[in-house]
Design a protein around this motif. Structure first.
Motif, PDB file in Angstrom:
ATOM      1  N   GLN A   1      -3.901  11.561  17.315  1.00  7.49           N
ATOM      2  CA  GLN A   1      -3.237  11.214  16.457  1.00  7.49           C
ATOM      3  C   GLN A   1      -2.471  10.734  16.207  1.00  7.49           C
ATOM      4  OE1 GLN A   1      -1.216  14.381  16.666  1.00  7.49           O
ATOM      5  NE2 GLN A   1      -2.791  15.875  17.543  1.00  7.49           N
ATOM      6  N   TRP A   2      -1.568  10.775  14.292  1.00  7.25           N
ATOM      7  CA  TRP A   2      -1.144   9.932  13.193  1.00  7.25           C
ATOM      8  C   TRP A   2      -0.150   9.864  13.550  1.00  7.25           C
ATOM      9  CZ3 TRP A   2      -3.727   6.626  11.006  1.00  7.25           C
ATOM     10  CH2 TRP A   2      -5.408   6.792  10.638  1.00  7.25           C
ATOM     11  N   ASN A   3       0.389   8.432  14.263  1.00  7.43           N
ATOM     12  CA  ASN A   3       2.030   8.492  13.803  1.00  7.43           C
ATOM     13  C   ASN A   3       2.341   7.682  13.449  1.00  7.43           C
ATOM     14  OD1 ASN A   3       1.555   6.251  16.060  1.00  7.43           O
ATOM     15  ND2 ASN A   3       1.778   7.778  18.025  1.00  7.43           N
ATOM     16  N   ASP A   4       3.855   7.042  13.469  1.00 12.76           N
ATOM     17  CA  ASP A   4       4.678   6.414  12.828  1.00 12.76           C
ATOM     18  C   ASP A   4       3.765   4.826  12.830  1.00 12.76           C
ATOM     19  OD1 ASP A   4       5.807   7.472  11.268  1.00 12.76           O
ATOM     20  OD2 ASP A   4       7.657   7.401  12.401  1.00 12.76           O
TER      21      ASP A   4
ATOM     22  N   GLU B   1      -0.700  -2.661   7.871  1.00  8.01           N
ATOM     23  CA  GLU B   1      -0.490  -4.381   7.937  1.00  8.01           C
ATOM     24  C   GLU B   1      -2.103  -4.302   8.422  1.00  8.01           C
ATOM     25  OE1 GLU B   1       0.861  -7.116   8.217  1.00  8.01           O
ATOM     26  OE2 GLU B   1       2.248  -5.801   7.887  1.00  8.01           O
ATOM     27  N   SER B   2      -3.441  -4.059   8.661  1.00 11.45           N
ATOM     28  CA  SER B   2      -4.682  -4.591   8.738  1.00 11.45           C
ATOM     29  C   SER B   2      -5.294  -3.995   6.888  1.00 11.45           C
ATOM     30  CB  SER B   2      -4.946  -3.473   9.405  1.00 11.45           C
ATOM     31  OG  SER B   2      -5.111  -3.173  10.708  1.00 11.45           O
ATOM     32  N   VAL B   3      -4.547  -3.381   6.153  1.00  9.35           N
ATOM     33  CA  VAL B   3      -5.117  -3.398   5.137  1.00  9.35           C
ATOM     34  C   VAL B   3      -4.298  -4.407   4.621  1.00  9.35           C
ATOM     35  CG1 VAL B   3      -5.364  -2.301   3.241  1.00  9.35           C
ATOM     36  CG2 VAL B   3      -5.479  -0.526   5.038  1.00  9.35           C
ATOM     37  N   LYS B   4      -3.341  -4.748   4.779  1.00 11.13           N
ATOM     38  CA  LYS B   4      -2.392  -5.574   3.418  1.00 11.13           C
ATOM     39  C   LYS B   4      -3.089  -7.349   4.363  1.00 11.13           C
ATOM     40  CE  LYS B   4       2.815  -7.713   3.295  1.00 11.13           C
ATOM     41  NZ  LYS B   4       3.798  -7.238   3.793  1.00 11.13           N
TER      42      LYS B   4
ATOM     43  N   TRP C   1     -14.037  -2.228   6.688  1.00 15.32           N
ATOM     44  CA  TRP C   1     -13.934  -0.125   6.463  1.00 15.32           C
ATOM     45  C   TRP C   1     -14.504   0.127   7.812  1.00 15.32           C
ATOM     46  CZ3 TRP C   1      -8.701   0.792   4.620  1.00 15.32           C
ATOM     47  CH2 TRP C   1      -8.829   0.458   3.670  1.00 15.32           C
ATOM     48  N   GLU C   2     -15.018  -0.347   9.044  1.00 20.43           N
ATOM     49  CA  GLU C   2     -15.881   0.111   9.462  1.00 20.43           C
ATOM     50  C   GLU C   2     -14.910  -0.763  11.399  1.00 20.43           C
ATOM     51  OE1 GLU C   2     -19.830  -0.651  11.104  1.00 20.43           O
ATOM     52  OE2 GLU C   2     -20.164   0.181   8.454  1.00 20.43           O
ATOM     53  N   SER C   3     -14.607  -1.949  10.605  1.00 22.45           N
ATOM     54  CA  SER C   3     -13.459  -2.165  11.870  1.00 22.45           C
ATOM     55  C   SER C   3     -12.472  -1.474  11.980  1.00 22.45           C
ATOM     56  CB  SER C   3     -13.125  -3.855  11.917  1.00 22.45           C
ATOM     57  OG  SER C   3     -12.605  -3.821  10.256  1.00 22.45           O
ATOM     58  N   ILE C   4     -12.058  -0.910  10.415  1.00 23.86           N
ATOM     59  CA  ILE C   4     -10.106  -0.730  10.677  1.00 23.86           C
ATOM     60  C   ILE C   4     -10.201   1.327  11.054  1.00 23.86           C
ATOM     61  CG2 ILE C   4      -8.484  -0.074   9.120  1.00 23.86           C
ATOM     62  CD1 ILE C   4      -8.838  -2.413   7.164  1.00 23.86           C
ATOM     63  N   LYS C   5     -11.708   1.389   9.973  1.00 24.27           N
ATOM     64  CA  LYS C   5     -12.107   2.803  10.840  1.00 24.27           C
ATOM     65  C   LYS C   5     -11.537   3.984   9.973  1.00 24.27           C
ATOM     66  CE  LYS C   5     -14.238   1.781  14.850  1.00 24.27           C
ATOM     67  NZ  LYS C   5     -14.395   1.393  16.160  1.00 24.27           N
ATOM     68  N   THR C   6     -10.618   3.536   9.514  1.00 22.22           N
ATOM     69  CA  THR C   6      -9.425   4.811   9.071  1.00 22.22           C
ATOM     70  C   THR C   6      -9.774   4.275   6.778  1.00 22.22           C
ATOM     71  OG1 THR C   6      -8.452   3.436   8.951  1.00 22.22           O
ATOM     72  CG2 THR C   6      -8.177   4.668  10.755  1.00 22.22           C
ATOM     73  N   SER C   7     -10.512   4.205   6.227  1.00 25.80           N
ATOM     74  CA  SER C   7     -10.081   4.163   5.154  1.00 25.80           C
ATOM     75  C   SER C   7      -9.999   5.727   4.655  1.00 25.80           C
ATOM     76  CB  SER C   7     -11.428   4.034   4.351  1.00 25.80           C
ATOM     77  OG  SER C   7     -12.585   4.429   4.477  1.00 25.80           O
ATOM     78  N   ARG C   8     -10.085   6.352   4.751  1.00 26.92           N
ATOM     79  CA  ARG C   8      -9.623   7.793   4.059  1.00 26.92           C
ATOM     80  C   ARG C   8      -8.293   8.496   4.410  1.00 26.92           C
ATOM     81  NH1 ARG C   8     -13.383  13.164   5.907  1.00 26.92           N
ATOM     82  NH2 ARG C   8     -14.082  11.394   7.358  1.00 26.92           N
ATOM     83  N   LYS C   9      -7.582   7.763   5.360  1.00 26.26           N
ATOM     84  CA  LYS C   9      -6.254   7.896   5.481  1.00 26.26           C
ATOM     85  C   LYS C   9      -5.539   7.003   4.892  1.00 26.26           C
ATOM     86  CE  LYS C   9      -2.637   9.576   7.917  1.00 26.26           C
ATOM     87  NZ  LYS C   9      -2.385  11.112   7.220  1.00 26.26           N
ATOM     88  N   PHE C  10      -6.368   5.579   4.454  1.00 27.41           N
ATOM     89  CA  PHE C  10      -5.282   4.917   4.305  1.00 27.41           C
ATOM     90  C   PHE C  10      -5.320   5.822   2.714  1.00 27.41           C
ATOM     91  CE2 PHE C  10      -5.182   0.939   1.459  1.00 27.41           C
ATOM     92  CZ  PHE C  10      -3.184   0.577   1.604  1.00 27.41           C
ATOM     93  N   LYS C  11      -6.314   5.665   1.644  1.00 23.48           N
ATOM     94  CA  LYS C  11      -6.654   6.406   0.303  1.00 23.48           C
ATOM     95  C   LYS C  11      -5.681   7.302   0.706  1.00 23.48           C
ATOM     96  CE  LYS C  11      -9.508   8.512  -3.184  1.00 23.48           C
ATOM     97  NZ  LYS C  11      -8.577   9.477  -4.161  1.00 23.48           N
ATOM     98  N   THR C  12      -4.896   8.050   1.347  1.00 21.66           N
ATOM     99  CA  THR C  12      -3.984   9.667   1.653  1.00 21.66           C
ATOM    100  C   THR C  12      -2.938   8.398   1.503  1.00 21.66           C
ATOM    101  OG1 THR C  12      -5.339  10.664   2.695  1.00 21.66           O
ATOM    102  CG2 THR C  12      -2.918  10.967   2.616  1.00 21.66           C
TER     103      THR C  12
END
Length: 102
Positions: free
Chosen positions: A4-7, A15-18, A41-52
């Protein structure tokens, strides 16, 4: 049970991307290093969500700029307006790295 994505999770993602400027800053020497970016991106595991998030931020920022310019007070400052999107101010670090497509 699905993820589940939450705030809180979204703010951690931001913050991870920043902290990994080579993912968005074209002036970073690792920006063109596909392997470095892939590992991050592998370590963050969420490149698609960040692109959104990034795409929505770009649209929101464009809307904010256009509404600030229409105010009639002569100010073109986006910070004078208030965004109702809760992650807008978290993603402001991207402003100088988003370029308008031609």
């Amino acid at each position: 049970m699905s993820f589940q994505w939450n705030d809180t999770v979204l703010r951690k993602l931001i913050e991870s991307v920043k902290c990994n400027t080579h993912l968005y800053n074209k002036n970073n020497k690792l920006f063109k290093d596909i392997n470095a970016k892939s590992l991050t991106w592998e370590s963050i595991k969420t490149s698609r969500k960040f692109k959104t998030l990034r795409d929505f931020f770009a649209k929101e920022h464009k809307r904010m700029k256009s509404s600030a310019g229409r105010s009639g007070d002569g100010k073109d400052d986006v910070d004078q307006s208030n965004s109702s999107w809760e992650f807008y101010y978290d993603l402001l670090f991207l402003v100088e790295h988003i370029t308008k497509r031609k």
